[in-house]
Design a protein around this motif. Structure first.
Motif, PDB file in Angstrom:
ATOM      1  N   ILE A   1      23.329  78.148  74.971  1.00  0.00           N
ATOM      2  CA  ILE A   1      22.442  78.469  76.027  1.00  0.00           C
ATOM      3  C   ILE A   1      20.884  78.755  75.627  1.00  0.00           C
ATOM      4  CG2 ILE A   1      22.193  80.199  77.778  1.00  0.00           C
ATOM      5  CD1 ILE A   1      25.039  80.651  77.862  1.00  0.00           C
ATOM      6  N   ASP A   2      21.082  79.677  74.207  1.00  0.00           N
ATOM      7  CA  ASP A   2      19.847  79.845  73.528  1.00  0.00           C
ATOM      8  C   ASP A   2      19.077  78.735  73.128  1.00  0.00           C
ATOM      9  OD1 ASP A   2      20.261  82.534  73.905  1.00  0.00           O
ATOM     10  OD2 ASP A   2      21.019  82.552  71.774  1.00  0.00           O
ATOM     11  N   ALA A   3      19.665  77.728  72.820  1.00  0.00           N
ATOM     12  CA  ALA A   3      19.098  76.277  72.473  1.00  0.00           C
ATOM     13  C   ALA A   3      18.566  75.541  73.618  1.00  0.00           C
ATOM     14  CB  ALA A   3      20.347  75.356  71.652  1.00  0.00           C
ATOM     15  N   LEU A   4      19.222  75.526  74.694  1.00  0.00           N
ATOM     16  CA  LEU A   4      18.918  74.980  76.042  1.00  0.00           C
ATOM     17  C   LEU A   4      17.480  75.649  76.495  1.00  0.00           C
ATOM     18  CD1 LEU A   4      18.913  72.994  78.421  1.00  0.00           C
ATOM     19  CD2 LEU A   4      20.538  74.743  79.428  1.00  0.00           C
ATOM     20  N   LEU A   5      17.470  76.945  76.329  1.00  0.00           N
ATOM     21  CA  LEU A   5      16.356  77.892  76.870  1.00  0.00           C
ATOM     22  C   LEU A   5      14.834  77.559  75.949  1.00  0.00           C
ATOM     23  CD1 LEU A   5      17.917  81.240  77.699  1.00  0.00           C
ATOM     24  CD2 LEU A   5      17.268  79.297  79.104  1.00  0.00           C
ATOM     25  N   GLU A   6      15.345  77.113  74.602  1.00  0.00           N
ATOM     26  CA  GLU A   6      14.412  76.906  73.526  1.00  0.00           C
ATOM     27  C   GLU A   6      13.811  75.409  73.672  1.00  0.00           C
ATOM     28  OE1 GLU A   6      15.381  77.792  69.502  1.00  0.00           O
ATOM     29  OE2 GLU A   6      16.070  79.776  69.782  1.00  0.00           O
ATOM     30  N   LEU A   7      14.627  74.516  74.263  1.00  0.00           N
ATOM     31  CA  LEU A   7      14.193  73.256  74.604  1.00  0.00           C
ATOM     32  C   LEU A   7      13.056  73.082  75.840  1.00  0.00           C
ATOM     33  CD1 LEU A   7      14.606  70.054  74.422  1.00  0.00           C
ATOM     34  CD2 LEU A   7      16.448  70.312  75.999  1.00  0.00           C
ATOM     35  N   LYS A   8      13.048  74.087  76.608  1.00  0.00           N
ATOM     36  CA  LYS A   8      12.330  73.777  77.864  1.00  0.00           C
ATOM     37  C   LYS A   8      10.811  73.872  77.594  1.00  0.00           C
ATOM     38  CE  LYS A   8      10.557  76.493  81.951  1.00  0.00           C
ATOM     39  NZ  LYS A   8      10.933  75.728  82.888  1.00  0.00           N
ATOM     40  N   PRO A   9      10.230  74.602  76.670  1.00  0.00           N
ATOM     41  CA  PRO A   9       8.730  74.431  76.120  1.00  0.00           C
ATOM     42  C   PRO A   9       8.522  72.753  75.715  1.00  0.00           C
ATOM     43  CG  PRO A   9       9.629  75.990  74.645  1.00  0.00           C
ATOM     44  CD  PRO A   9      10.642  75.751  75.779  1.00  0.00           C
ATOM     45  N   PHE A  10       9.519  72.272  74.884  1.00  0.00           N
ATOM     46  CA  PHE A  10       9.218  71.104  74.355  1.00  0.00           C
ATOM     47  C   PHE A  10       9.370  70.079  75.402  1.00  0.00           C
ATOM     48  CE2 PHE A  10      11.400  73.288  70.570  1.00  0.00           C
ATOM     49  CZ  PHE A  10      10.528  73.099  69.799  1.00  0.00           C
ATOM     50  N   VAL A  11      10.119  70.054  76.407  1.00  0.00           N
ATOM     51  CA  VAL A  11      10.247  69.335  77.300  1.00  0.00           C
ATOM     52  C   VAL A  11       8.817  69.289  78.096  1.00  0.00           C
ATOM     53  CG1 VAL A  11      11.187  68.631  79.805  1.00  0.00           C
ATOM     54  CG2 VAL A  11      12.790  69.507  77.844  1.00  0.00           C
ATOM     55  N   GLU A  12       8.419  70.458  78.415  1.00  0.00           N
ATOM     56  CA  GLU A  12       6.871  70.834  79.194  1.00  0.00           C
ATOM     57  C   GLU A  12       5.882  69.950  78.053  1.00  0.00           C
ATOM     58  OE1 GLU A  12       6.892  75.085  79.506  1.00  0.00           O
ATOM     59  OE2 GLU A  12       7.941  74.812  81.382  1.00  0.00           O
TER      60      GLU A  12
END
Length: 329
Positions: free
Chosen positions: A123-134
């Motif tokens: 879950i933490d990894a998914l949340l950290e992925l968000k800025p990379f996607v943006e």
């Protein structure tokens, strides 16, 4: 004469490929050299042991979670249902091989999460992925057009992702996801090249089909849909889903967490997920600040004074000291 003939027969059998097979029941000959029989049994056990280890390794490495881009466009869902019904009309047995419309998705990444701790790390990894996607999207909308039908080895039927400018950012997001999860120590990704697709049927969903003579998906079943345009999906969410937990009432997979991306109007579910994401990130920031504060020498000295002064001051010794740096790290 008889003994000599029997001995020669046995010698000849030893040289044949089936010499180590127990042939007592068929021919009544038991004089096959014991060393060959023992070696045969030893090899048999070794082979069985290798097979067990190989199966165990495959099971140990088996993914049970994945990152999903859910398909929410009703036009796409409707088109796939028409495709599925067209195939079922040609072979009723294939009904059991179809995916339910609530589960349609594009898989970004597969992974293995074995317990609650690993799920929380995921879950933490998914949340950290968000800025990379943006950062990859740069404020632009990612739209995925689906056109045509194909299979993986005639075993898995899927709707193809059409070629276009959307491919590169999607591949970049998949790479960023793989890197983010692997840096967290999660067993994620596959050795084969990532090929985005929308699965609508799998023969493995109904293993008994093979016994009924259905060993592949016949291309003639979907030939009318080879160039069919199913519609476009505007990517607005990425979910961390379980392959094994009970599905939701709408047919979609059990979802541990989500991140909202893109410019699609946000619904109640998306608002809740975004609020939870922000709350979690805020808590993580506070925990980090507390750890940093507790690791400061002056903070540790103050805590020691408050813990051990008063009635314990006469009994204090070196063994009473608390190594906060060891505890916190």
């Amino acid at each position: 004469m008889s003994e000599e003939f029997e001995a020669n027969t046995v010698d000849s059998l030893v040289d044949l490929p089936f010499a180590t097979i127990d042939i007592i029941d068929d021919c009544g000959i038991t004089d096959v050299p014991h060393i060959n029989l023992e070696r045969s049994k030893e090899n048999e056990w070794n082979n069985k042991d290798k097979i067990k280890k190989r199966k165990k390794k495959q099971k140990d490495d088996q993914p049970n979670y994945f990152l999903s881009i859910p398909i929410t466009n009703k036009e796409i869902t409707k088109g796939i249902k028409i495709l599925q019904n067209a195939i079922i009309q040609q072979d009723q047995r294939l009904a059991k091989a179809m995916n339910s419309d609530g589960s349609f998705h594009v898989t970004l990444l597969v992974m293995q999460l074995l317990n609650e701790d690993e799920i929380n790390i995921g879950i933490d990894a998914l949340l950290e992925l968000k800025p990379f996607v943006e950062e990859i999207l740069q404020g632009k909308t990612l739209t995925l057009p689906f056109e045509g039908v194909d299979t993986f080895g005639d075993q898995v039927g899927f709707v193809k992702l059409a070629e276009g400018d959307h491919i590169n950012p999607l591949l970049e997001i998949a790479d960023a996801a793989k890197r983010t999860f692997q840096e967290k120590g999660i067993l994620a990704g596959e050795s084969r090249t990532f090929k985005p697709h929308l699965t609508f049927m799998k023969l493995s969903k109904a293993p008994w089909l093979r016994k009924k003579g259905v060993k592949k998906i016949d291309p003639k079943f979907y030939e009318k849909f080879i160039s069919h345009r199913f519609g476009e999906e505007m990517v607005h969410r990425i979910d961390l889903c379980s392959m094994l937990k009970k599905k939701q009432s709408n047919g979609y997979y059990h979802c541990e967490s989500s991140i909202v991306i893109g410019q699609k109007p946000i619904g109640i579910r998306d608002l809740i997920n975004e609020a939870l994401r922000r709350e979690r990130m805020g808590l993580q920031s506070k925990v980090k600040q507390i750890k940093e504060l507790l690791l400061k020498p002056e903070t540790q000295a103050k805590i020691r004074r408050e813990l051990f002064e008063g009635r314990f001051i006469n009994n204090s010794n070196e063994g009473n000291d608390v190594d906060f740096s060891a505890i916190l790290t």
